[in-house]
Design a protein around this motif. Structure first.
Motif, PDB file in Angstrom:
ATOM      1  N   ASP A  18       0.834  -1.199   0.000  1.00  0.00           N
ATOM      2  CA  ASP A  18       0.000   0.000   0.000  1.00  0.00           C
ATOM      3  C   ASP A  18       0.871   1.253   0.000  1.00  0.00           C
ATOM      4  O   ASP A  18       0.614   2.205  -0.726  1.00  0.00           O
ATOM      5  N   ARG A  19       1.913   1.234   0.828  1.00  0.00           N
ATOM      6  CA  ARG A  19       2.798   2.404   0.933  1.00  0.00           C
ATOM      7  C   ARG A  19       3.526   2.696  -0.377  1.00  0.00           C
ATOM      8  O   ARG A  19       3.726   3.846  -0.735  1.00  0.00           O
ATOM      9  N   LYS A  23      -0.613   6.811  -2.731  1.00  0.00           N
ATOM     10  CA  LYS A  23      -0.150   7.966  -1.978  1.00  0.00           C
ATOM     11  C   LYS A  23      -1.333   8.584  -1.242  1.00  0.00           C
ATOM     12  O   LYS A  23      -2.489   8.362  -1.606  1.00  0.00           O
ATOM     13  N   GLY A  24      -1.051   9.319  -0.215  1.00  0.00           N
ATOM     14  CA  GLY A  24      -2.083  10.022   0.534  1.00  0.00           C
ATOM     15  C   GLY A  24      -3.102   9.097   1.172  1.00  0.00           C
ATOM     16  O   GLY A  24      -2.792   8.004   1.635  1.00  0.00           O
ATOM     17  N   ALA A  26      -5.326   7.232  -0.048  1.00  0.00           N
ATOM     18  CA  ALA A  26      -5.528   5.937  -0.709  1.00  0.00           C
ATOM     19  C   ALA A  26      -4.611   4.850  -0.161  1.00  0.00           C
ATOM     20  O   ALA A  26      -4.820   3.681  -0.454  1.00  0.00           O
ATOM     21  N   ARG A  27      -3.627   5.207   0.620  1.00  0.00           N
ATOM     22  CA  ARG A  27      -2.757   4.186   1.210  1.00  0.00           C
ATOM     23  C   ARG A  27      -3.518   3.276   2.159  1.00  0.00           C
ATOM     24  O   ARG A  27      -3.143   2.136   2.355  1.00  0.00           O
ATOM     25  N   HIS A  28      -4.555   3.792   2.748  1.00  0.00           N
ATOM     26  CA  HIS A  28      -5.304   2.989   3.707  1.00  0.00           C
ATOM     27  C   HIS A  28      -6.357   2.166   2.980  1.00  0.00           C
ATOM     28  O   HIS A  28      -7.168   2.703   2.228  1.00  0.00           O
ATOM     29  N   PRO A  29      -6.373   0.851   3.168  1.00  0.00           N
ATOM     30  CA  PRO A  29      -7.289  -0.014   2.419  1.00  0.00           C
ATOM     31  C   PRO A  29      -8.767   0.323   2.623  1.00  0.00           C
ATOM     32  O   PRO A  29      -9.547   0.258   1.679  1.00  0.00           O
ATOM     33  N   LEU A  30      -9.165   0.704   3.832  1.00  0.00           N
ATOM     34  CA  LEU A  30     -10.565   1.051   4.060  1.00  0.00           C
ATOM     35  C   LEU A  30     -10.938   2.365   3.389  1.00  0.00           C
ATOM     36  O   LEU A  30     -12.060   2.529   2.910  1.00  0.00           O
ATOM     37  N   ALA A  31      -9.995   3.302   3.326  1.00  0.00           N
ATOM     38  CA  ALA A  31     -10.259   4.572   2.641  1.00  0.00           C
ATOM     39  C   ALA A  31     -10.443   4.334   1.149  1.00  0.00           C
ATOM     40  O   ALA A  31     -11.351   4.905   0.533  1.00  0.00           O
ATOM     41  N   ARG A  32      -9.600   3.486   0.560  1.00  0.00           N
ATOM     42  CA  ARG A  32      -9.755   3.150  -0.865  1.00  0.00           C
ATOM     43  C   ARG A  32     -11.104   2.508  -1.113  1.00  0.00           C
ATOM     44  O   ARG A  32     -11.807   2.856  -2.050  1.00  0.00           O
ATOM     45  N   LYS A  33     -11.471   1.580  -0.242  1.00  0.00           N
ATOM     46  CA  LYS A  33     -12.748   0.882  -0.399  1.00  0.00           C
ATOM     47  C   LYS A  33     -13.901   1.884  -0.320  1.00  0.00           C
ATOM     48  O   LYS A  33     -14.837   1.837  -1.111  1.00  0.00           O
ATOM     49  N   LEU A  69      -9.849  10.049  -6.675  1.00  0.00           N
ATOM     50  CA  LEU A  69      -9.142   8.767  -6.679  1.00  0.00           C
ATOM     51  C   LEU A  69      -7.845   8.854  -7.474  1.00  0.00           C
ATOM     52  O   LEU A  69      -6.814   8.334  -7.047  1.00  0.00           O
ATOM     53  N   ARG A  70      -7.884   9.515  -8.622  1.00  0.00           N
ATOM     54  CA  ARG A  70      -6.659   9.667  -9.427  1.00  0.00           C
ATOM     55  C   ARG A  70      -5.593  10.443  -8.663  1.00  0.00           C
ATOM     56  O   ARG A  70      -4.424  10.087  -8.673  1.00  0.00           O
ATOM     57  N   ARG A  71      -6.005  11.512  -7.991  1.00  0.00           N
ATOM     58  CA  ARG A  71      -5.046  12.302  -7.207  1.00  0.00           C
ATOM     59  C   ARG A  71      -4.455  11.501  -6.061  1.00  0.00           C
ATOM     60  O   ARG A  71      -3.334  11.754  -5.627  1.00  0.00           O
ATOM     61  N   CYS A  72      -5.193  10.517  -5.583  1.00  0.00           N
ATOM     62  CA  CYS A  72      -4.702   9.653  -4.490  1.00  0.00           C
ATOM     63  C   CYS A  72      -3.908   8.470  -5.012  1.00  0.00           C
ATOM     64  O   CYS A  72      -3.515   7.598  -4.237  1.00  0.00           O
ATOM     65  N   GLY A  73      -3.709   8.393  -6.311  1.00  0.00           N
ATOM     66  CA  GLY A  73      -2.873   7.334  -6.857  1.00  0.00           C
ATOM     67  C   GLY A  73      -3.610   6.062  -7.225  1.00  0.00           C
ATOM     68  O   GLY A  73      -2.986   5.057  -7.486  1.00  0.00           O
ATOM     69  N   VAL A  74      -4.949   6.099  -7.248  1.00  0.00           N
ATOM     70  CA  VAL A  74      -5.720   4.917  -7.629  1.00  0.00           C
ATOM     71  C   VAL A  74      -6.023   5.016  -9.116  1.00  0.00           C
ATOM     72  O   VAL A  74      -6.669   5.956  -9.562  1.00  0.00           O
ATOM     73  N   HIS A  75      -5.549   4.058  -9.876  1.00  0.00           N
ATOM     74  CA  HIS A  75      -5.791   4.061 -11.320  1.00  0.00           C
ATOM     75  C   HIS A  75      -7.056   3.284 -11.613  1.00  0.00           C
ATOM     76  O   HIS A  75      -7.192   2.128 -11.222  1.00  0.00           O
ATOM     77  N   LEU A  76      -7.998   3.926 -12.289  1.00  0.00           N
ATOM     78  CA  LEU A  76      -9.302   3.334 -12.530  1.00  0.00           C
ATOM     79  C   LEU A  76      -9.366   2.554 -13.837  1.00  0.00           C
ATOM     80  O   LEU A  76     -10.356   1.909 -14.105  1.00  0.00           O
TER      81      LEU A  76
END
Length: 80
Positions: A18-19, A23-24, A26-33, A69-76
């Motif tokens: 995750d680290r 980034k930011g 989104a590193r936390h799995p529950l936040a991403r979810k 999500l994109r700003r947090c590093g999650v690619h959709l």
């Protein structure tokens, strides 16, 4: 927080993967979810919008959450 912990199969702590991958927030799995669930909900509301105003509102919400999500590093992916 207790409700999330009760869900089977969820992680409540960050891993090294995750680290390095996110980034930011989104590193936390529950936040991403949580953010992905918001995106799914907004997309569903957009598809079932009854009026032009509702369609515009949910379209803006989809773009906003996807941008977050994109700003947090999650690619959709290509489907966005």
């Amino acid at each position: 927080m207790k409700a999330e912990r009760a869900e089977a199969g969820t992680r409540i702590r960050m891993t090294e993967e995750d680290r390095s991958q996110y980034k930011g927030l989104a590193r936390h799995p529950l936040a991403r979810k949580w953010m992905l669930n918001r995106l799914i909900e907004a997309r569903e509301k957009l598809q079932t919008a009854q009026s032009k105003e509702a369609e515009l509102r949910w379209s803006a919400e989809v773009e906003r959450v996807a941008g977050e999500l994109r700003r947090c590093g999650v690619h959709l992916g290509a489907g966005q």
